[in-house]
Write a protein that holds these residues in place. Structure first.
Motif, PDB file in Angstrom:
ATOM      1  N   PRO D 141       0.807  -1.230   0.000  1.00 39.06           N
ATOM      2  CA  PRO D 141       0.000   0.000   0.000  1.00 39.06           C
ATOM      3  C   PRO D 141       0.837   1.276   0.000  1.00 39.06           C
ATOM      4  O   PRO D 141       0.282   2.368  -0.107  1.00 39.06           O
ATOM      5  CB  PRO D 141      -0.812  -0.111   1.301  1.00 39.06           C
ATOM      6  CG  PRO D 141      -0.556  -1.470   1.845  1.00 39.06           C
ATOM      7  CD  PRO D 141       0.715  -1.959   1.267  1.00 39.06           C
ATOM      8  N   LYS D 142       2.158   1.137   0.107  1.00 40.88           N
ATOM      9  CA  LYS D 142       3.004   2.332   0.050  1.00 40.88           C
ATOM     10  C   LYS D 142       3.280   2.771  -1.390  1.00 40.88           C
ATOM     11  O   LYS D 142       3.858   3.829  -1.630  1.00 40.88           O
ATOM     12  CB  LYS D 142       4.345   2.066   0.747  1.00 40.88           C
ATOM     13  CG  LYS D 142       4.266   2.178   2.259  1.00 40.88           C
ATOM     14  CD  LYS D 142       5.657   2.020   2.856  1.00 40.88           C
ATOM     15  CE  LYS D 142       5.571   1.832   4.366  1.00 40.88           C
ATOM     16  NZ  LYS D 142       6.859   1.367   4.910  1.00 40.88           N
ATOM     17  N   VAL D 143       2.927   1.914  -2.308  1.00 43.24           N
ATOM     18  CA  VAL D 143       3.177   2.192  -3.724  1.00 43.24           C
ATOM     19  C   VAL D 143       2.567   3.535  -4.110  1.00 43.24           C
ATOM     20  O   VAL D 143       1.480   3.900  -3.668  1.00 43.24           O
ATOM     21  CB  VAL D 143       2.592   1.049  -4.582  1.00 43.24           C
ATOM     22  CG1 VAL D 143       2.378   1.485  -6.018  1.00 43.24           C
ATOM     23  CG2 VAL D 143       3.490  -0.168  -4.521  1.00 43.24           C
ATOM     24  N   LYS D 144       3.272   4.293  -4.932  1.00 43.72           N
ATOM     25  CA  LYS D 144       2.729   5.558  -5.415  1.00 43.72           C
ATOM     26  C   LYS D 144       1.589   5.310  -6.406  1.00 43.72           C
ATOM     27  O   LYS D 144       1.465   4.231  -6.975  1.00 43.72           O
ATOM     28  CB  LYS D 144       3.844   6.361  -6.112  1.00 43.72           C
ATOM     29  CG  LYS D 144       5.071   6.590  -5.257  1.00 43.72           C
ATOM     30  CD  LYS D 144       4.823   7.635  -4.189  1.00 43.72           C
ATOM     31  CE  LYS D 144       6.021   7.743  -3.258  1.00 43.72           C
ATOM     32  NZ  LYS D 144       6.136   6.616  -2.279  1.00 43.72           N
ATOM     33  N   ILE D 145       0.817   6.361  -6.634  1.00 40.05           N
ATOM     34  CA  ILE D 145      -0.279   6.283  -7.613  1.00 40.05           C
ATOM     35  C   ILE D 145       0.312   6.597  -8.983  1.00 40.05           C
ATOM     36  O   ILE D 145       0.605   7.755  -9.285  1.00 40.05           O
ATOM     37  CB  ILE D 145      -1.386   7.288  -7.227  1.00 40.05           C
ATOM     38  CG1 ILE D 145      -1.945   6.905  -5.852  1.00 40.05           C
ATOM     39  CG2 ILE D 145      -2.475   7.316  -8.281  1.00 40.05           C
ATOM     40  CD1 ILE D 145      -2.820   7.973  -5.231  1.00 40.05           C
ATOM     41  N   VAL D 146       0.517   5.559  -9.785  1.00 40.50           N
ATOM     42  CA  VAL D 146       1.285   5.719 -11.017  1.00 40.50           C
ATOM     43  C   VAL D 146       0.379   5.609 -12.249  1.00 40.50           C
ATOM     44  O   VAL D 146      -0.387   4.660 -12.390  1.00 40.50           O
ATOM     45  CB  VAL D 146       2.411   4.667 -11.102  1.00 40.50           C
ATOM     46  CG1 VAL D 146       3.172   4.798 -12.416  1.00 40.50           C
ATOM     47  CG2 VAL D 146       3.369   4.798  -9.921  1.00 40.50           C
ATOM     48  N   SER D 147       0.462   6.615 -13.111  1.00 35.16           N
ATOM     49  CA  SER D 147      -0.173   6.544 -14.420  1.00 35.16           C
ATOM     50  C   SER D 147       0.916   6.772 -15.469  1.00 35.16           C
ATOM     51  O   SER D 147       2.035   7.147 -15.134  1.00 35.16           O
ATOM     52  CB  SER D 147      -1.282   7.586 -14.556  1.00 35.16           C
ATOM     53  OG  SER D 147      -0.762   8.878 -14.321  1.00 35.16           O
ATOM     54  N   ALA D 148       0.610   6.520 -16.740  1.00 34.07           N
ATOM     55  CA  ALA D 148       1.639   6.648 -17.776  1.00 34.07           C
ATOM     56  C   ALA D 148       1.002   6.933 -19.118  1.00 34.07           C
ATOM     57  O   ALA D 148      -0.142   6.555 -19.372  1.00 34.07           O
ATOM     58  CB  ALA D 148       2.459   5.359 -17.870  1.00 34.07           C
ATOM     59  N   ILE D 149       1.762   7.597 -19.969  1.00 38.85           N
ATOM     60  CA  ILE D 149       1.248   7.860 -21.316  1.00 38.85           C
ATOM     61  C   ILE D 149       2.394   7.891 -22.322  1.00 38.85           C
ATOM     62  O   ILE D 149       3.522   8.290 -21.997  1.00 38.85           O
ATOM     63  CB  ILE D 149       0.427   9.170 -21.380  1.00 38.85           C
ATOM     64  CG1 ILE D 149      -0.317   9.252 -22.713  1.00 38.85           C
ATOM     65  CG2 ILE D 149       1.310  10.399 -21.170  1.00 38.85           C
ATOM     66  CD1 ILE D 149      -1.438  10.248 -22.726  1.00 38.85           C
ATOM     67  N   VAL D 150       2.083   7.427 -23.534  1.00 45.80           N
ATOM     68  CA  VAL D 150       3.007   7.514 -24.666  1.00 45.80           C
ATOM     69  C   VAL D 150       2.352   8.462 -25.668  1.00 45.80           C
ATOM     70  O   VAL D 150       1.446   8.069 -26.399  1.00 45.80           O
ATOM     71  CB  VAL D 150       3.212   6.124 -25.302  1.00 45.80           C
ATOM     72  CG1 VAL D 150       4.027   6.226 -26.574  1.00 45.80           C
ATOM     73  CG2 VAL D 150       3.888   5.189 -24.315  1.00 45.80           C
ATOM     74  N   PRO D 151       2.763   9.733 -25.706  1.00 45.34           N
ATOM     75  CA  PRO D 151       2.024  10.692 -26.533  1.00 45.34           C
ATOM     76  C   PRO D 151       2.248  10.527 -28.034  1.00 45.34           C
ATOM     77  O   PRO D 151       1.441  11.015 -28.820  1.00 45.34           O
ATOM     78  CB  PRO D 151       2.534  12.052 -26.045  1.00 45.34           C
ATOM     79  CG  PRO D 151       3.851  11.773 -25.423  1.00 45.34           C
ATOM     80  CD  PRO D 151       3.801  10.380 -24.892  1.00 45.34           C
ATOM     81  N   GLY D 152       3.316   9.854 -28.450  1.00 45.62           N
ATOM     82  CA  GLY D 152       3.628   9.778 -29.895  1.00 45.62           C
ATOM     83  C   GLY D 152       4.365  11.024 -30.345  1.00 45.62           C
ATOM     84  O   GLY D 152       4.599  11.937 -29.554  1.00 45.62           O
TER      85      GLY D 152
END
Lengths: 313, 313, 313, 313
Positions: D141-152
């Motif tokens: 539960p210590k994991v950060k809130i991670v999102s990701a994107i590859v914009p091109g």
């Protein structure tokens, strides 16, 4: 008998036709464009019609082309041209400098869900050229200002597609959004042979990956045309549909008549109980797709890209 | 009731267990290797056993790991190590300079069929180094001489995979061939959770794309170990299996008992007729697969590559 | 001054033209096919010519099309048609049932080296259909029996491409082999604008990845047509070429004349010493390629596939 | 003599060291972390330092690992751990629920530019899980809130990467942005062996594709850490660098001394004229990269993903 799912307004309508039920607030027009191409226009005019159909108010135009899987190039060209015509009728009337954002929804790494990303790969992108050099840098200065994005799916980004698209729209302010997506049909016969074009955008629960949020005029502030091709049938749908056919068959057949009668005699609660027991919960996260889905998606995505390139040039 | 298909010897065996039928010439051993990993060894010892099972004589070892879909790395390592152990027991005993050709069967562009090609992507290839610089150029000189090929599928090459592989074997003369392939299971529960390792090679009708020719010791002249993971269920299988469960359920249930009896009362010809009518012919060219098949195939192909890299180092 | 490398016979020839040296045993014909397309035919007729040119005896036909990078479809069609014509002149004369194996050399995962694999992706494969259903199953029964393979590169397979291809040829016995490959040019101006078609096959040291073994009639037993497009320049070549231009410039320029004289005064051993010191050894494993190589390879591979599809239909 | 380009602060600094010039406002710290890993910290403290260095104020930490191309897994783990440590020191201090958006810049279809997209492919994405089920749904539960994107890239989208990212940031409001990108180095020796981590984000003119807009705290409103690995050298840089070495060599060498003197005697305008004439304009849109760039990018992207997964868990 069991719940089935379809992203095609045409199939939602057929369900009622089968039962000879007329739905108020829903109009249907048919047109045989050529020997090969049949167009059905379903208009949901009222809130009542929308509730009954389980789809928002708007136009749903379905282009059926039984040979869309063949390699014949001139044939694909014809489909692209019809698609372009339909898209043009749905475009906002703006004389010049119209800008369009094309969104390729779906998962590039799951073959039947890769339609949207593959379509974007072949779109003629012009926005960066117009912004850098002006529109006279283009061979055809009437071309629309076209940008495109492949947002990816939630397991890859952690974000709803709708979040990414809303952000990009707010930043780049297109006049029109066109969303391309792979759909789920009810009937395997429709897979890879049908294009649905609608002015209602993307609505929750649609698409191969079941989008959870809407991408439509209300949610993003600009008109949204959605173009979809069914490439999968939900596994639960295929199983329950076959069961329904089993029961129908039983009712018809001499031999099986008494069986069918018995099943038909079950009340709705009993039927749902039976369904729940039979349909493995695993099936909910499964889909049915043809073995040659790679070739189908490759060809269909060219046809759609070409249609959009025609519509915006 | 209807014909079903499975590439897993374990599932062929289970069918008989269900009916309490013992098959002569077939032995089964079970082993709970750890809390997570269960191994079943099916040995088909006689021609009679082979006929009954519908599979050639040989050993079929199935490694079931219910959490194989989790991201836990140490867990995958355990599976890879068990896989390596099993492969080592099937390898010909040759003290040194053993050469292995690893074949990744299947279609890289259809996600559930891409397992074989993806496994090859992570194999440690050594043959070209040994031939150029000698085996002491390798960090570990005990490493086997490993080469690999992804032959593609017939729609892409116009050739049977077996033709390409036979040609390559004749030219490069490996001591052992290991073929990796995606399989069709009968049960959705087994998808992406089961590895079958067999010394019988690839046999006609197996695999997601239904190979038409054998790749085994008889056909290519060297021992062939086949490693397979079920990633799809045939659409026809899933439908007919659900029907069978419907009938079983009917027989059991109070309410439905009279229906089940009626269906059970059909003779075999009637049953087959019913099946033929219900199962859309389109279903024959369709498969069922999970929506997250991209993640599953990615993880499983690492696990198998690592197992093979361990086995050959 | 320094060693340079080119896979184009046209460029090998130009080197001599520059020095006004005529080579015995080498003939050249030029043709301006249209406003856009220029064809040069280099025929190496004798062993002496071959030695001087550093290329085997045979025909090397170069199709130059300065706008090959434009998106204009009709223009690409013209190039494809010229390519088809040239391939037809090199084909063995066999009235019917000719079978062709098309080989896509190179590394699919390195963009400028992916030309061959990408071409194969769009080839119309017919061999499996003819074998299964006879040639009248094809829309056009005159179509050749076409198969194709992408062998991969040595780091992926541990095998020479030539080993894989020899094996496949021995097994499937085509009448003709067509090998498609990305090449190294000497001049950046030629990149992605030139197609070389030769009846001499693939020879050691050619291609982006420097093939080590020949694939030609001698080595595989059937005629081999090689089609190549330069997509890279060797890094060492670009550096040494610029140096040569520096010296030329020095000789010409007023200001720099005394410098050029001094450099020109170096003897060959001194020049080579200088070269060795300046050219980083790292450069040998490096290439130069345009930033938009992805778009170039995508377009060019369509043009070549279409040319081959025309030639064999 | 000619203009060269590098995205590495380390290389910008070296240029001055070579000339024994000290730059005010720039500090450098060196650390040999282990036998294999060397860390250099360049701090640009003042506006003056920034002007001289041609890079914004901030910290530039370079991790050099000469064996980063080897397959040794434990070695890559060590690099990942050092990378994670550095990223942690740059992270904003927020005790809980920190959210991070990871951006994979670059072109997935051009091998040396695919680093960013490939890194994102192996990032552990958690944002959608935390939003759906709460953070206790995660194993840790210590994991950060991670999102990701590859914009091109712009040719694919018609949009600047910075536009897409600004939109997504405005919509999803992360606390930190981490941008991963392939860089251009000056020296081929540094390619694929160096990781630069900076708190200054992405600045115009950097990256393989030369980004035109900044992605930094000023432009997007949240801290931006940029992680880059040089995978290419600009073709113009490699040519002009070799020329400089030619001149240096001439000045040093006995034989060539008079030549070097002559060249050195040119004034700056003459030198630039010479440069312009020699450097083909085509070279500006070209890069130099190793032939095994596919393997290098594959391995390096794992190392960076693992470093980020460690940093955010």
């Amino acid at each position: 008998m069991f719940q089935v799912r379809t992203d095609l307004a045409l199939e939602s309508k057929e369900k009622f036709d089968k039962d000879n039920v007329e739905i108020k607030g829903v109009r249907v027009e048919e047109e045989q464009v050529s020997q090969e191409i049949h167009i059905t226009r379903v208009y949901i005019d009222t809130e009542n019609g929308a509730r009954t159909m389980g789809k928002p108010r708007g136009s749903y135009i379905t282009l059926e082309a039984m040979n869309m899987l063949e390699e014949d190039e001139s044939y694909h060209r014809e489909v692209s041209e019809e698609l372009a015509k339909i898209v043009r009728t749905m475009m906002p009337k703006k004389k010049q400098d119209m800008s369009v954002l094309i969104v390729g929804l779906g998962n590039r790494k799951v073959t039947p869900d890769a339609l949207g990303p593959n379509v974007v790969d072949n779109i003629m992108i012009t926005r960066h050229i117009v912004r850098e050099f002006g529109k006279y840098a283009l061979e055809n200065p009437k071309v629309k200002i076209v940008s495109a994005i492949v947002p990816g799916v939630m397991a890859q980004t952690g974000m709803e597609s709708s979040e990414i698209i809303s952000g990009v729209i707010a930043e780049t302010k297109p006049d029109l959004v066109v969303v391309v997506d792979a759909l789920a049909a009810r009937s395997v016969r429709r897979l890879n042979r049908t294009i649905q074009i609608t002015d209602t955008g993307i609505n929750p629960g649609s698409g191969v990956g079941n989008h959870r949020h809407a991408i439509n005029k209300e949610s993003v502030g600009v008109p949204v045309i959605a173009i979809g091709i069914p490439t999968v049938v939900d596994a639960a749908t295929i199983v329950s549909d076959t069961m329904n056919e089993l029961i129908t068959e039983m009712n018809r057949s001499q031999t099986l008549n008494h069986v069918g009668n018995a099943l038909s005699g079950l009340d709705d609660i009993e039927k749902h109980e039976l369904a729940r027991e039979l349909l493995s919960p695993n099936l909910n996260a499964m889909f049915v797709t043809p073995k040659d889905i790679d070739e189908a998606v490759k060809r269909l995505s060219y046809t759609v890209s070409e249609g959009l390139n025609l519509a915006f040039s």
